[in-house]
Design an enzyme around this catalytic site. Structure first.
Site, PDB file in Angstrom:
ATOM      1  CG  LEU A 118      -2.150   0.864   1.251  1.00 46.06           C
ATOM      2  CD1 LEU A 118      -3.063   0.555   0.066  1.00 46.06           C
ATOM      3  CD2 LEU A 118      -2.926   0.686   2.554  1.00 46.06           C
ATOM      4  CG  ASP A 119       1.455   3.218  -3.715  1.00 45.67           C
ATOM      5  OD1 ASP A 119       2.294   2.309  -3.800  1.00 45.67           O
ATOM      6  OD2 ASP A 119       0.665   3.522  -4.632  1.00 45.67           O
ATOM      7  CB  ILE A 120       4.586   6.275   1.225  1.00 45.50           C
ATOM      8  CG1 ILE A 120       4.937   6.953   2.538  1.00 45.50           C
ATOM      9  CG2 ILE A 120       4.679   7.226   0.041  1.00 45.50           C
ATOM     10  CD1 ILE A 120       6.394   7.338   2.645  1.00 45.50           C
TER      11      ILE A 120
END
Length: 242
Positions: A118-120
């Site tokens: 899950l992207d930053i």
């Protein structure tokens, strides 16, 4: 038919991950046709594989954790000065409404790894697990598990853009699998995907004239984020399956 490594065969059968299989073999917990297996052994499909109850007990003791990841944490290893999401898995962050009846143990952090990214700058449901079977089910090469997202966007959708989001786009020279994309309201889309290329949703939206300004994962398979507060976590219950 060519023989394959026992650990690979065990993973194909869904008994455990390859790494777990090697560990069980080393401990003498695996038999092939009644004989204790050795590390590196190869087998054929007709060979009978038995796994000792000790290995099964070790598997059942492994935990899977559901975290509502905030912005600013990376899914896996620390990078560019940002902390990994696993640092949030501590007793004071366990959701007070966790109904699993499990209590936090320091051993639950051993080998705990994200099953998917899950992207930053994305928020929502992140799965961390000690169980190789769970990881394989969620992110293995042949995983069919759907992930659901709510995506807030800006910009002007190109003609036929919604149809392209559902099926017709490609990334990195490869066609994307069909998706389910629909409008939730005037500035929010619902995405359901069966794959997870790096920054996939953001890149898909860019291809049809939209810019993502907020992205939240709300479900993985049959497991939903629900009311889990941001930055808090709970255990996957025994009666829950992805």
């Amino acid at each position: 038919m060519e023989p394959v490594r026992l650990s690979k065969r065990m993973a194909e059968l869904g008994l455990c991950s390859r790494r777990e299989a090697d560990s069980y073999i080393e401990q003498g917990w695996v038999k092939v046709d009644g004989e204790v297996a050795v590390l590196g052994q190869k087998v054929l499909p007709h060979n009978r594989i038995e796994v000792d109850k000790k290995a099964q007990d070790a598997q059942s003791a492994r935990v899977t954790i559901l975290l509502n990841k905030p912005v600013g944490y990376v899914s896996g290893q620390a990078e560019d000065g940002y902390e990994p999401a696993v640092v949030l898995v501590k007793p004071e962050n366990q959701w007070s409404e966790d109904s699993s009846r499990k209590r936090f143990q320091p051993s639950h952090l051993r080998g705990l790894a994200p099953a998917g990214r899950l992207d930053i700058d994305s928020v929502g449901l992140l799965v961390l697990t000690q169980d190789g079977r769970v990881a394989k089910h969620l992110i293995g090469e042949h995983s069919e598990v759907e992930k659901e997202y709510l995506v807030r966007v800006e910009g002007d959708l190109i003609p036929n853009g919604l149809a392209l989001l559902n099926h017709g786009l490609e990334l990195d020279g490869k066609k994307l699998l069909p998706a389910k994309v629909s409008w939730q309201n005037e500035d929010q889309l619902r995405f359901v995907l069966r794959e997870g290329k790096k920054r996939q949703i953001r890149r898909m939206c860019e291809l049809v004239g939209l810019r993502v300004v907020g992205l939240k994962r709300i479900a993985i398979g049959k497991v939903k984020l629900g009311n889990l507060p941001t930055g808090q976590w709970r255990y996957l219950r025994d009666d829950e399956q992805f």
